[in-house]
Design an enzyme around this catalytic site. Structure first.
Site, PDB file in Angstrom:
ATOM      1  N   GLY A  15       1.886  -5.593  -3.292  1.00 34.09           N
ATOM      2  CA  GLY A  15       1.431  -5.277  -1.942  1.00 34.09           C
ATOM      3  C   GLY A  15       2.584  -5.354  -0.966  1.00 34.09           C
ATOM      4  O   GLY A  15       3.760  -5.357  -1.349  1.00 34.09           O
ATOM      5  N   CYS A  16       2.264  -5.449   0.306  1.00 31.15           N
ATOM      6  CA  CYS A  16       3.273  -5.495   1.361  1.00 31.15           C
ATOM      7  C   CYS A  16       4.243  -6.646   1.123  1.00 31.15           C
ATOM      8  O   CYS A  16       3.831  -7.791   0.933  1.00 31.15           O
ATOM      9  CB  CYS A  16       2.582  -5.657   2.711  1.00 31.15           C
ATOM     10  SG  CYS A  16       3.732  -5.874   4.076  1.00 31.15           S
ATOM     11  N   PHE A  17       5.529  -6.341   1.143  1.00 31.16           N
ATOM     12  CA  PHE A  17       6.511  -7.384   0.830  1.00 31.16           C
ATOM     13  C   PHE A  17       6.591  -8.482   1.883  1.00 31.16           C
ATOM     14  O   PHE A  17       7.050  -9.582   1.603  1.00 31.16           O
ATOM     15  CB  PHE A  17       7.892  -6.819   0.520  1.00 31.16           C
ATOM     16  CG  PHE A  17       8.490  -5.816   1.479  1.00 31.16           C
ATOM     17  CD1 PHE A  17       8.059  -5.673   2.794  1.00 31.16           C
ATOM     18  CD2 PHE A  17       9.540  -5.000   1.059  1.00 31.16           C
ATOM     19  CE1 PHE A  17       8.647  -4.761   3.659  1.00 31.16           C
ATOM     20  CE2 PHE A  17      10.139  -4.082   1.911  1.00 31.16           C
ATOM     21  CZ  PHE A  17       9.688  -3.966   3.216  1.00 31.16           C
TER      22      PHE A  17
END
Length: 197
Positions: A36-38
């Site tokens: 997912g979003c880092f």
């Protein structure tokens, strides 16, 4: 922990499997995770492992086709890069197995190319980019154990593959949620303490 100014000052001239801005002292190791979003992955690893083996981290891109990709390019789902966090850790304080077990608990590894309803695309895939044969064996063993113990009713889709080239994300992405505490976070990024039903 490394000062933010080092994010724009490469230590090595050419890109490789480890961030160009991450100095790896002798005896220390590196792990690379995407789920997912880092921003969220970096934030939660730092929250639980700073002063407990995590020495530093970088967010960036790997696993794709383009050299030196930009955030805009990766977000378009056209480069095949994944958003990842690369963690520098002291194996005498925390093992790769512990970090990998934790990784499987802080995102949903059973959803293909997505986390929640907003992070959708191959850049958000669940993936472990491994550094060497020992990490490969540990990652495969941990994935199999988590499948049985933690996700018995849902198939883990996490990919496990050797890392090739890591590209640092733009400076403003580093420690993003520390610098922007009111920013949106992925609802799947939290520590799960009970198996998924």
């Amino acid at each position: 922990m490394t000062d933010n100014t080092s994010f724009t000052k490469p230590i090595r001239d050419t890109p490789g499997p480890i961030s160009q801005t991450l100095e790896v002292p002798t005896g220390m190791e590196v792990a690379t995770f995407g789920g997912g979003c880092f921003w969220g992955i970096e934030h939660i690893f730092r929250k639980y492992f700073t002063n407990k083996g995590l020495l530093d981290a970088r967010v960036g891109y790997t696993g794709g086709n383009n050299a030196s990709p930009s955030y805009k390019e990766v977000k378009s789902s056209t480069t095949n890069h994944a958003e990842v966090v690369q963690i520098l850790f002291d194996p005498s304080q925390v093992s790769f197995e512990t970090l990998t077990d934790f990784f499987f608990r802080i995102h949903d590894p059973t959803t293909l190319n997505k986390q929640g309803d907003e992070d959708i695309g191959t850049q958000y895939r669940s993936v472990i980019f491994i550094h060497g044969d020992k990490q490969m064996r540990t990652a495969l063993d941990t994935k199999a154990r988590m499948q049985t113990e933690f996700y018995p009713n849902n198939t883990i889709v996490t990919l496990i593959e050797p890392i090739k080239i890591f590209w640092d994300a733009e400076t403003y992405h580093q420690l993003y949620l520390d610098k922007n505490p009111m920013a949106d976070t992925c609802p799947t990024h939290f520590l799960r303490t009970t198996p998924k039903k």
